[in-house]
Design a protein around this motif. Structure first.
Motif, PDB file in Angstrom:
ATOM      1  N   ARG A 237      23.500  10.606  -4.404  1.00 40.01           N
ATOM      2  CA  ARG A 237      23.605  11.958  -4.947  1.00 40.01           C
ATOM      3  C   ARG A 237      25.068  12.372  -5.102  1.00 40.01           C
ATOM      4  O   ARG A 237      25.447  12.990  -6.105  1.00 40.01           O
ATOM      5  CB  ARG A 237      22.879  12.947  -4.037  1.00 40.01           C
ATOM      6  CG  ARG A 237      21.354  12.876  -4.130  1.00 40.01           C
ATOM      7  CD  ARG A 237      20.705  13.810  -3.144  1.00 40.01           C
ATOM      8  NE  ARG A 237      19.254  13.828  -3.294  1.00 40.01           N
ATOM      9  CZ  ARG A 237      18.425  14.425  -2.450  1.00 40.01           C
ATOM     10  NH1 ARG A 237      18.913  15.057  -1.380  1.00 40.01           N
ATOM     11  NH2 ARG A 237      17.126  14.415  -2.652  1.00 40.01           N
ATOM     12  N   ARG A 238      25.886  12.042  -4.111  1.00 42.25           N
ATOM     13  CA  ARG A 238      27.299  12.415  -4.195  1.00 42.25           C
ATOM     14  C   ARG A 238      27.997  11.628  -5.302  1.00 42.25           C
ATOM     15  O   ARG A 238      28.877  12.154  -5.992  1.00 42.25           O
ATOM     16  CB  ARG A 238      27.986  12.177  -2.845  1.00 42.25           C
ATOM     17  CG  ARG A 238      29.461  12.554  -2.824  1.00 42.25           C
ATOM     18  CD  ARG A 238      29.987  12.575  -1.417  1.00 42.25           C
ATOM     19  NE  ARG A 238      29.416  13.660  -0.652  1.00 42.25           N
ATOM     20  CZ  ARG A 238      29.856  14.919  -0.679  1.00 42.25           C
ATOM     21  NH1 ARG A 238      30.880  15.239  -1.454  1.00 42.25           N
ATOM     22  NH2 ARG A 238      29.298  15.849   0.047  1.00 42.25           N
TER      23      ARG A 238
ATOM     24  N   GLY B 288      31.454  20.257  -8.166  1.00 44.61           N
ATOM     25  CA  GLY B 288      30.566  21.362  -7.819  1.00 44.61           C
ATOM     26  C   GLY B 288      29.843  21.916  -9.026  1.00 44.61           C
ATOM     27  O   GLY B 288      28.676  22.309  -8.942  1.00 44.61           O
ATOM     28  N   SER B 289      30.517  21.941 -10.178  1.00 47.60           N
ATOM     29  CA  SER B 289      29.880  22.470 -11.382  1.00 47.60           C
ATOM     30  C   SER B 289      28.736  21.574 -11.840  1.00 47.60           C
ATOM     31  O   SER B 289      27.716  22.059 -12.345  1.00 47.60           O
ATOM     32  CB  SER B 289      30.909  22.621 -12.509  1.00 47.60           C
ATOM     33  OG  SER B 289      31.515  21.375 -12.811  1.00 47.60           O
ATOM     34  N   GLU B 290      28.892  20.259 -11.667  1.00 42.99           N
ATOM     35  CA  GLU B 290      27.815  19.349 -12.027  1.00 42.99           C
ATOM     36  C   GLU B 290      26.611  19.558 -11.117  1.00 42.99           C
ATOM     37  O   GLU B 290      25.469  19.582 -11.572  1.00 42.99           O
ATOM     38  CB  GLU B 290      28.291  17.893 -11.942  1.00 42.99           C
ATOM     39  CG  GLU B 290      29.212  17.477 -13.068  1.00 42.99           C
ATOM     40  CD  GLU B 290      29.643  16.030 -12.942  1.00 42.99           C
ATOM     41  OE1 GLU B 290      29.358  15.430 -11.873  1.00 42.99           O
ATOM     42  OE2 GLU B 290      30.267  15.500 -13.878  1.00 42.99           O
ATOM     43  N   ARG B 291      26.856  19.721  -9.808  1.00 46.42           N
ATOM     44  CA  ARG B 291      25.758  19.954  -8.878  1.00 46.42           C
ATOM     45  C   ARG B 291      25.050  21.264  -9.190  1.00 46.42           C
ATOM     46  O   ARG B 291      23.822  21.358  -9.142  1.00 46.42           O
ATOM     47  CB  ARG B 291      26.281  19.964  -7.436  1.00 46.42           C
ATOM     48  CG  ARG B 291      26.685  18.587  -6.926  1.00 46.42           C
ATOM     49  CD  ARG B 291      26.856  18.590  -5.423  1.00 46.42           C
ATOM     50  NE  ARG B 291      27.982  19.420  -5.008  1.00 46.42           N
ATOM     51  CZ  ARG B 291      29.230  18.976  -4.887  1.00 46.42           C
ATOM     52  NH1 ARG B 291      29.502  17.699  -5.171  1.00 46.42           N
ATOM     53  NH2 ARG B 291      30.196  19.773  -4.490  1.00 46.42           N
ATOM     54  N   SER B 292      25.821  22.278  -9.551  1.00 46.39           N
ATOM     55  CA  SER B 292      25.228  23.575  -9.886  1.00 46.39           C
ATOM     56  C   SER B 292      24.363  23.484 -11.143  1.00 46.39           C
ATOM     57  O   SER B 292      23.247  24.012 -11.190  1.00 46.39           O
ATOM     58  CB  SER B 292      26.335  24.611 -10.092  1.00 46.39           C
ATOM     59  OG  SER B 292      25.795  25.857 -10.480  1.00 46.39           O
TER      60      SER B 292
ATOM     61  N   HIS C 282      17.432  10.985 -16.950  1.00 47.43           N
ATOM     62  CA  HIS C 282      18.559  11.284 -17.834  1.00 47.43           C
ATOM     63  C   HIS C 282      19.856  11.443 -17.033  1.00 47.43           C
ATOM     64  O   HIS C 282      20.918  10.962 -17.455  1.00 47.43           O
ATOM     65  CB  HIS C 282      18.277  12.567 -18.613  1.00 47.43           C
ATOM     66  CG  HIS C 282      19.408  12.979 -19.512  1.00 47.43           C
ATOM     67  ND1 HIS C 282      19.599  12.407 -20.755  1.00 47.43           N
ATOM     68  CD2 HIS C 282      20.418  13.882 -19.346  1.00 47.43           C
ATOM     69  CE1 HIS C 282      20.668  12.950 -21.320  1.00 47.43           C
ATOM     70  NE2 HIS C 282      21.180  13.840 -20.481  1.00 47.43           N
ATOM     71  N   ILE C 283      19.775  12.090 -15.883  1.00 49.32           N
ATOM     72  CA  ILE C 283      20.967  12.279 -15.044  1.00 49.32           C
ATOM     73  C   ILE C 283      21.534  10.931 -14.618  1.00 49.32           C
ATOM     74  O   ILE C 283      22.747  10.674 -14.720  1.00 49.32           O
ATOM     75  CB  ILE C 283      20.623  13.148 -13.819  1.00 49.32           C
ATOM     76  CG1 ILE C 283      20.316  14.580 -14.253  1.00 49.32           C
ATOM     77  CG2 ILE C 283      21.774  13.135 -12.804  1.00 49.32           C
ATOM     78  CD1 ILE C 283      19.773  15.453 -13.135  1.00 49.32           C
ATOM     79  N   THR C 284      20.661  10.048 -14.145  1.00 53.27           N
ATOM     80  CA  THR C 284      21.114   8.727 -13.705  1.00 53.27           C
ATOM     81  C   THR C 284      21.717   7.933 -14.866  1.00 53.27           C
ATOM     82  O   THR C 284      22.776   7.308 -14.730  1.00 53.27           O
ATOM     83  CB  THR C 284      19.931   7.948 -13.100  1.00 53.27           C
ATOM     84  OG1 THR C 284      19.369   8.703 -12.025  1.00 53.27           O
ATOM     85  CG2 THR C 284      20.391   6.593 -12.586  1.00 53.27           C
ATOM     86  N   ARG C 285      21.069   7.973 -16.002  1.00 50.24           N
ATOM     87  CA  ARG C 285      21.557   7.227 -17.166  1.00 50.24           C
ATOM     88  C   ARG C 285      22.891   7.773 -17.660  1.00 50.24           C
ATOM     89  O   ARG C 285      23.816   7.009 -17.978  1.00 50.24           O
ATOM     90  CB  ARG C 285      20.525   7.286 -18.290  1.00 50.24           C
ATOM     91  CG  ARG C 285      20.955   6.586 -19.565  1.00 50.24           C
ATOM     92  CD  ARG C 285      19.815   6.494 -20.568  1.00 50.24           C
ATOM     93  NE  ARG C 285      19.240   7.798 -20.865  1.00 50.24           N
ATOM     94  CZ  ARG C 285      18.191   7.981 -21.669  1.00 50.24           C
ATOM     95  NH1 ARG C 285      17.613   6.944 -22.233  1.00 50.24           N
ATOM     96  NH2 ARG C 285      17.731   9.196 -21.898  1.00 50.24           N
TER      97      ARG C 285
ATOM     98  N   PRO D  49      29.664  12.802 -20.300  1.00 47.61           N
ATOM     99  CA  PRO D  49      30.021  14.068 -19.654  1.00 47.61           C
ATOM    100  C   PRO D  49      28.760  14.755 -19.128  1.00 47.61           C
ATOM    101  O   PRO D  49      28.055  15.446 -19.881  1.00 47.61           O
ATOM    102  CB  PRO D  49      30.685  14.865 -20.784  1.00 47.61           C
ATOM    103  CG  PRO D  49      30.150  14.276 -22.047  1.00 47.61           C
ATOM    104  CD  PRO D  49      29.910  12.841 -21.757  1.00 47.61           C
ATOM    105  N   LEU D  50      28.473  14.567 -17.846  1.00 49.48           N
ATOM    106  CA  LEU D  50      27.197  14.972 -17.280  1.00 49.48           C
ATOM    107  C   LEU D  50      26.941  16.471 -17.422  1.00 49.48           C
ATOM    108  O   LEU D  50      25.847  16.892 -17.801  1.00 49.48           O
ATOM    109  CB  LEU D  50      27.134  14.563 -15.801  1.00 49.48           C
ATOM    110  CG  LEU D  50      25.815  14.860 -15.085  1.00 49.48           C
ATOM    111  CD1 LEU D  50      24.656  14.161 -15.773  1.00 49.48           C
ATOM    112  CD2 LEU D  50      25.896  14.450 -13.619  1.00 49.48           C
ATOM    113  N   GLU D  51      27.950  17.274 -17.133  1.00 48.17           N
ATOM    114  CA  GLU D  51      27.755  18.717 -17.174  1.00 48.17           C
ATOM    115  C   GLU D  51      27.402  19.180 -18.593  1.00 48.17           C
ATOM    116  O   GLU D  51      26.522  20.022 -18.790  1.00 48.17           O
ATOM    117  CB  GLU D  51      29.014  19.431 -16.681  1.00 48.17           C
ATOM    118  CG  GLU D  51      28.837  20.940 -16.555  1.00 48.17           C
ATOM    119  CD  GLU D  51      30.056  21.611 -15.970  1.00 48.17           C
ATOM    120  OE1 GLU D  51      30.093  22.860 -15.958  1.00 48.17           O
ATOM    121  OE2 GLU D  51      30.987  20.904 -15.529  1.00 48.17           O
TER     122      GLU D  51
END
Length: 437
Positions: A11-12, A18-22, A98-101, A108-110
């Motif tokens: 997860r980390r 922090g913005s990605e986690r939010s 999708h997040i994992t991929r 750019p995940l966010e």
């Protein structure tokens, strides 16, 4: 990183900022709400990679958009459809994949998460807005008063009550003509609106629990006896297909044919079309195969049915009574030559046997369990394949009924419902049905 479990380390690694986690937490909250009520994203629209041009009879390939992986994830959320959604409570799983991929590919995940959330939230907001409008209209009609102000107030309340990090100022705009679409999506098998009474004829056959949905795929395994259920959005501008259920009656390598089995009564000059009107249109001097009794002119063959209503079966008409008029009935015990759709539902068969069964019911003071269907829809296999892929049609199957229909279609060559003049001939003349027909 000491003391961290493997799952915590993953997860980390996936969400370093922090913005990605939010953004991830907000999106997963939204997906869990959607999975609890998938109809809330039934108005989700995707970007289909393939379209069919019926005029040129070829496939058009569209270039990928700015967020191709978001489009793939929305397709998974939409039940495998590339344009019109048929959600299946797979939203959270698809977003996690999708997040994992995205992280694995260095995207750019966010940005990806916000785009995905924005499109899901827009679809949900429109669905909620239309549900409130439709519900308010029903309340007004039941109380016998018209108050457009209350409808507007209810819609405004719905828009302001739905807040999300992904909300857009334009997400609640929509056409009022779609007001019944989102709320009636899952009830399309049971029937709704003006077609509710027509579904009663097929009630035992069209029970949602008895049908299996065939997911969209590049090579659809389409069989005689399968059903094509119109997506609420795809049929809005084609009344004959709006909220319709079609029965596949012919499948070959060059053409597919189907008829609308829950069609509305045809009308002409503000009155219902009768069998007599059809005979007057196409001619009553056509020979009709009566089975063992030989052949009769249409005017004689349909004498006892002249006042019976005719239901819309599709936009394609060949100009021949034998090829354009079908009949569906509940007289399978007496009409042995019919193509059985289920134990008590048959398609076509000897008109002599149908006439005798209808006369027996009328002698008991009952209306015959019989419907005449005029017209059909036809496609090339590739055209229908792409329309199913896009979600224009939901492909469903009643396993026992489909097997029975296929068997009778192979072994019987009865009257007009499986005509000797196949749909290939209609295709050669440039006729067609379906979304683009």
């Amino acid at each position: 990183m000491a003391g961290k479990t493997p799952l915590q380390r993953i997860r980390r690694w996936i969400m370093q900022s922090g913005s990605e986690r939010s953004a991830c937490r907000a999106l997963l909250r939204l997906t869990r709400e959607i999975d609890a009520d998938p109809d809330r994203v039934s108005l989700l629209l995707g970007r289909p990679p393939r379209l069919f041009n019926p005029d040129a009879n070829n496939v058009l390939h569209k270039p990928p958009g700015q967020f191709p992986f978001v489009d793939d994830t929305l397709c998974a959320i939409a039940g495998g459809s590339t344009e019109y959604a048929a959600p299946q409570s797979e939203c959270t799983r698809a977003v996690r994949s999708h997040i994992t991929r995205a992280k694995t590919l260095g995207l750019p995940l966010e940005v990806e998460l916000k785009e995905l959330g924005r499109r899901l939230e827009a679809a949900r907001a429109v669905a909620m807005h239309l549900e409130v409008v439709a519900g308010t209209h029903q309340e007004i009609e039941s109380r016998g008063r018209a108050s457009s102000g209350r409808v507007q107030d209810a819609a405004t309340t719905s828009s302001s009550a739905s807040t999300s990090p992904f909300s857009s100022s334009t997400s609640s705009s929509s056409s009022s003509s779609s007001s019944s679409s989102s709320s009636s999506f899952c009830s399309s098998l049971r029937g709704g609106g003006e077609r509710a009474d027509e579904h009663a004829f097929f009630e035992a056959w069209l029970q949602p629990g008895s049908l299996k949905r065939i997911p969209p795929q590049r090579k659809n395994d389409l069989k005689v006896g399968d059903l094509l259920i119109t997506h609420p959005l795809s049929g809005l501008f084609q009344p004959v297909f709006d909220n319709a259920v079609l029965l596949v009656t012919h499948v070959s390598t060059t053409a597919v044919r189907a008829i609308v089995v829950n069609g509305l009564e045809s009308s002409k000059k503000d009155r219902s079309t009768k069998v007599a009107d059809v005979l007057a249109t196409v001619g009553s001097d056509e020979w009709i195969d009566m089975g063992p009794d030989g052949k009769l002119f249409a005017s004689d063959a349909f004498t006892v049915f002249l006042a019976d209503p005719v239901y819309e079966g599709g936009p394609v008409l060949d100009g021949s009574l034998v090829r354009d008029l079908s009949w569906v009935h509940k007289h399978t015990t007496f009409v042995e030559s019919s193509n059985r759709l289920s134990k008590n539902l048959g398609l076509g068969g000897s008109l002599t046997e149908v006439t005798r069964a209808a006369a027996a019911q009328r002698a008991e003071g009952k209306e015959p369990d019989l419907k005449f269907i005029y017209g059909c829809a036809t496609w090339t296999p590739t055209q229908l394949e792409i329309e199913i892929e896009r979600g224009v049609w939901i492909h469903a199957r009643s396993p026992g009924a489909t097997e029975q229909a296929q068997t009778t279609a192979r072994t019987k060559s009865s009257s007009s419902c499986y005509p000797s003049s196949s749909p290939e001939e209609a295709e050669e003349r440039g006729e067609g049905g379906g979304e683009g027909g």
